[in-house]
Design a protein around this motif. Structure first.
Motif, PDB file in Angstrom:
ATOM      1  N   PHE A   1       0.850  -1.184   0.000  1.00 22.35           N
ATOM      2  CA  PHE A   1       0.000   0.000   0.000  1.00 22.35           C
ATOM      3  C   PHE A   1       0.887   1.236   0.000  1.00 22.35           C
ATOM      4  CE2 PHE A   1       0.662  -1.118   4.400  1.00 22.35           C
ATOM      5  CZ  PHE A   1       0.852   0.087   5.051  1.00 22.35           C
ATOM      6  N   PHE A   2       0.266   2.387  -0.210  1.00 21.26           N
ATOM      7  CA  PHE A   2       0.976   3.660  -0.264  1.00 21.26           C
ATOM      8  C   PHE A   2       0.487   4.563   0.858  1.00 21.26           C
ATOM      9  CE2 PHE A   2       1.361   2.023  -4.496  1.00 21.26           C
ATOM     10  CZ  PHE A   2       2.613   2.440  -4.919  1.00 21.26           C
ATOM     11  N   LEU A   3       1.359   5.436   1.334  1.00 18.63           N
ATOM     12  CA  LEU A   3       1.028   6.466   2.315  1.00 18.63           C
ATOM     13  C   LEU A   3       1.079   7.825   1.642  1.00 18.63           C
ATOM     14  CD1 LEU A   3       3.321   5.759   5.413  1.00 18.63           C
ATOM     15  CD2 LEU A   3       0.901   5.243   5.181  1.00 18.63           C
ATOM     16  N   THR A   4       0.346   8.754   2.204  1.00 18.92           N
ATOM     17  CA  THR A   4       0.550  10.158   1.876  1.00 18.92           C
ATOM     18  C   THR A   4       0.615  10.919   3.196  1.00 18.92           C
ATOM     19  OG1 THR A   4      -1.838  10.655   1.680  1.00 18.92           O
ATOM     20  CG2 THR A   4      -0.650  10.042  -0.350  1.00 18.92           C
ATOM     21  N   ILE A   5       1.232  12.083   3.143  1.00 17.39           N
ATOM     22  CA  ILE A   5       1.293  12.951   4.313  1.00 17.39           C
ATOM     23  C   ILE A   5       0.844  14.347   3.924  1.00 17.39           C
ATOM     24  CG2 ILE A   5       3.150  11.662   5.437  1.00 17.39           C
ATOM     25  CD1 ILE A   5       5.036  14.030   4.587  1.00 17.39           C
ATOM     26  N   SER A   6       0.405  15.079   4.911  1.00 14.63           N
ATOM     27  CA  SER A   6       0.150  16.505   4.784  1.00 14.63           C
ATOM     28  C   SER A   6       1.156  17.208   5.686  1.00 14.63           C
ATOM     29  CB  SER A   6      -1.273  16.842   5.220  1.00 14.63           C
ATOM     30  OG  SER A   6      -2.207  16.198   4.387  1.00 14.63           O
ATOM     31  N   ALA A   7       1.484  18.463   5.364  1.00 10.02           N
ATOM     32  CA  ALA A   7       2.485  19.174   6.158  1.00 10.02           C
ATOM     33  C   ALA A   7       2.199  20.660   6.218  1.00 10.02           C
ATOM     34  CB  ALA A   7       3.884  18.934   5.582  1.00 10.02           C
ATOM     35  N   GLY A   8       2.622  21.257   7.306  1.00 14.48           N
ATOM     36  CA  GLY A   8       2.639  22.704   7.468  1.00 14.48           C
ATOM     37  C   GLY A   8       4.067  23.127   7.743  1.00 14.48           C
ATOM     38  N   VAL A   9       4.464  24.288   7.213  1.00 21.03           N
ATOM     39  CA  VAL A   9       5.840  24.776   7.380  1.00 21.03           C
ATOM     40  C   VAL A   9       5.815  26.246   7.797  1.00 21.03           C
ATOM     41  CG1 VAL A   9       8.060  25.197   6.230  1.00 21.03           C
ATOM     42  CG2 VAL A   9       6.700  23.184   5.616  1.00 21.03           C
TER      43      VAL A   9
ATOM     44  N   LEU B   1      -0.587  22.845   9.173  1.00 20.02           N
ATOM     45  CA  LEU B   1      -0.801  21.424   8.909  1.00 20.02           C
ATOM     46  C   LEU B   1      -2.297  21.148   8.752  1.00 20.02           C
ATOM     47  CD1 LEU B   1      -0.201  18.375   8.815  1.00 20.02           C
ATOM     48  CD2 LEU B   1      -0.146  18.430  11.323  1.00 20.02           C
ATOM     49  N   TYR B   2      -3.111  21.688   9.659  1.00 19.50           N
ATOM     50  CA  TYR B   2      -4.551  21.434   9.558  1.00 19.50           C
ATOM     51  C   TYR B   2      -5.174  22.158   8.375  1.00 19.50           C
ATOM     52  CZ  TYR B   2      -4.325  18.245  13.260  1.00 19.50           C
ATOM     53  OH  TYR B   2      -4.006  17.131  13.982  1.00 19.50           O
ATOM     54  N   GLU B   3      -4.578  23.248   7.961  1.00 21.41           N
ATOM     55  CA  GLU B   3      -5.010  23.885   6.710  1.00 21.41           C
ATOM     56  C   GLU B   3      -4.756  22.938   5.536  1.00 21.41           C
ATOM     57  OE1 GLU B   3      -3.772  27.736   4.041  1.00 21.41           O
ATOM     58  OE2 GLU B   3      -3.786  28.000   6.223  1.00 21.41           O
ATOM     59  N   ALA B   4      -3.603  22.278   5.537  1.00 21.67           N
ATOM     60  CA  ALA B   4      -3.296  21.291   4.489  1.00 21.67           C
ATOM     61  C   ALA B   4      -4.303  20.142   4.535  1.00 21.67           C
ATOM     62  CB  ALA B   4      -1.872  20.765   4.654  1.00 21.67           C
ATOM     63  N   LYS B   5      -4.614  19.656   5.732  1.00 22.69           N
ATOM     64  CA  LYS B   5      -5.585  18.568   5.878  1.00 22.69           C
ATOM     65  C   LYS B   5      -6.952  18.990   5.341  1.00 22.69           C
ATOM     66  CE  LYS B   5      -3.553  15.244   8.330  1.00 22.69           C
ATOM     67  NZ  LYS B   5      -3.374  13.915   7.770  1.00 22.69           N
ATOM     68  N   ASN B   6      -7.345  20.212   5.668  1.00 23.89           N
ATOM     69  CA  ASN B   6      -8.660  20.710   5.238  1.00 23.89           C
ATOM     70  C   ASN B   6      -8.698  21.100   3.767  1.00 23.89           C
ATOM     71  OD1 ASN B   6      -9.800  20.335   7.781  1.00 23.89           O
ATOM     72  ND2 ASN B   6      -9.100  22.337   8.481  1.00 23.89           N
TER      73      ASN B   6
ATOM     74  N   GLY C   1      -7.591  19.135   1.378  1.00 25.29           N
ATOM     75  CA  GLY C   1      -7.616  17.934   0.543  1.00 25.29           C
ATOM     76  C   GLY C   1      -6.548  16.915   0.863  1.00 25.29           C
ATOM     77  N   ARG C   2      -5.610  17.203   1.731  1.00 24.96           N
ATOM     78  CA  ARG C   2      -4.552  16.274   2.125  1.00 24.96           C
ATOM     79  C   ARG C   2      -3.522  16.075   1.029  1.00 24.96           C
ATOM     80  NH1 ARG C   2      -6.604  13.668   6.962  1.00 24.96           N
ATOM     81  NH2 ARG C   2      -8.810  14.098   7.086  1.00 24.96           N
ATOM     82  N   ASN C   3      -2.413  15.437   1.406  1.00 27.10           N
ATOM     83  CA  ASN C   3      -1.309  15.149   0.493  1.00 27.10           C
ATOM     84  C   ASN C   3      -0.743  16.428  -0.123  1.00 27.10           C
ATOM     85  OD1 ASN C   3       0.586  13.520  -0.815  1.00 27.10           O
ATOM     86  ND2 ASN C   3      -0.724  13.197  -2.574  1.00 27.10           N
ATOM     87  N   ILE C   4      -0.675  17.483   0.693  1.00 30.93           N
ATOM     88  CA  ILE C   4      -0.088  18.744   0.252  1.00 30.93           C
ATOM     89  C   ILE C   4       0.727  19.351   1.390  1.00 30.93           C
ATOM     90  CG2 ILE C   4      -1.895  19.266  -1.445  1.00 30.93           C
ATOM     91  CD1 ILE C   4      -3.012  21.310   0.502  1.00 30.93           C
TER      92      ILE C   4
END
Length: 180
Positions: free
Chosen positions: A135-143, A164-169, A171-174
């Protein structure tokens, strides 16, 4: 339960487990390193960047494959992150499936590039359970970044977590970074 990058060796998995255990809890020493990095920048100049990383849909991994697989995923992820950062960078697991990377002497653009590189590496690297399932993983990140001469940093970790939560909200994987 062990997990391996598909291209990796299919040995005991202990290399991944050891790498993961070195950065598994956010502790006071990591907060002190952040404070020390800020103090060094105030004295000598420069910048630091902080990235908050979170595994997308991690609950599904635990639900579908079980908690031992989830633990193995976190160990493998920790090993991947540690292999892609400099020795001077600090990697810490802040809880659950969240990690923080402190990058001393790193400006916003370089911090953003590292976080994006981590996101791309993790997204493109299939993982294989010891059962053979892939399987594959994706991550979201804030910097976030802080440089000498900027306003006094009030809470970089909280600002990074908000991104980070902005990235999650979104669409994720950004990766989402503060505006330059």
């Amino acid at each position: 339960m062990r997990i391996f990058p598909v291209s990796g060796n299919s040995g005991s998995g202990s290399r991944h487990q050891r790498a993961g255990s070195n950065c598994c809890q956010f502790k006071v020493k990591h907060a002190l390193k952040l404070s020390g990095s800020i103090a060094a920048i105030k004295r000598h100049g420069g910048c630091l960047s902080l990235a908050c990383l979170d595994v997308d849909h991690f609950k599904q991994i635990n639900d579908v494959y079980g908690h031992p697989a989830g633990d193995a995923v976190l160990q493998s992820l920790a090993a991947t992150i540690k292999s892609r950062v400099r020795e001077s960078d600090v990697v810490a697991r802040t809880g659950g499936e969240e990690f923080v990377v402190l990058m001393p002497q790193t400006g916003r653009n370089s911090g953003l590039r590292l976080a994006e590189s981590l996101r791309e590496t993790i997204e493109s690297q299939p993982l294989r359970l010891d059962t053979g399932e892939r399987f594959f993983l994706t991550i979201s990140a804030g910097v976030v970044a802080w440089c000498q001469g900027d306003e006094e940093p009030s809470d970089l970790l909280a600002a990074c977590d908000r991104l980070l939560y902005e990235a999650k909200n979104s669409g994720r994987n950004i990766v989402v970074a503060e505006q330059a």
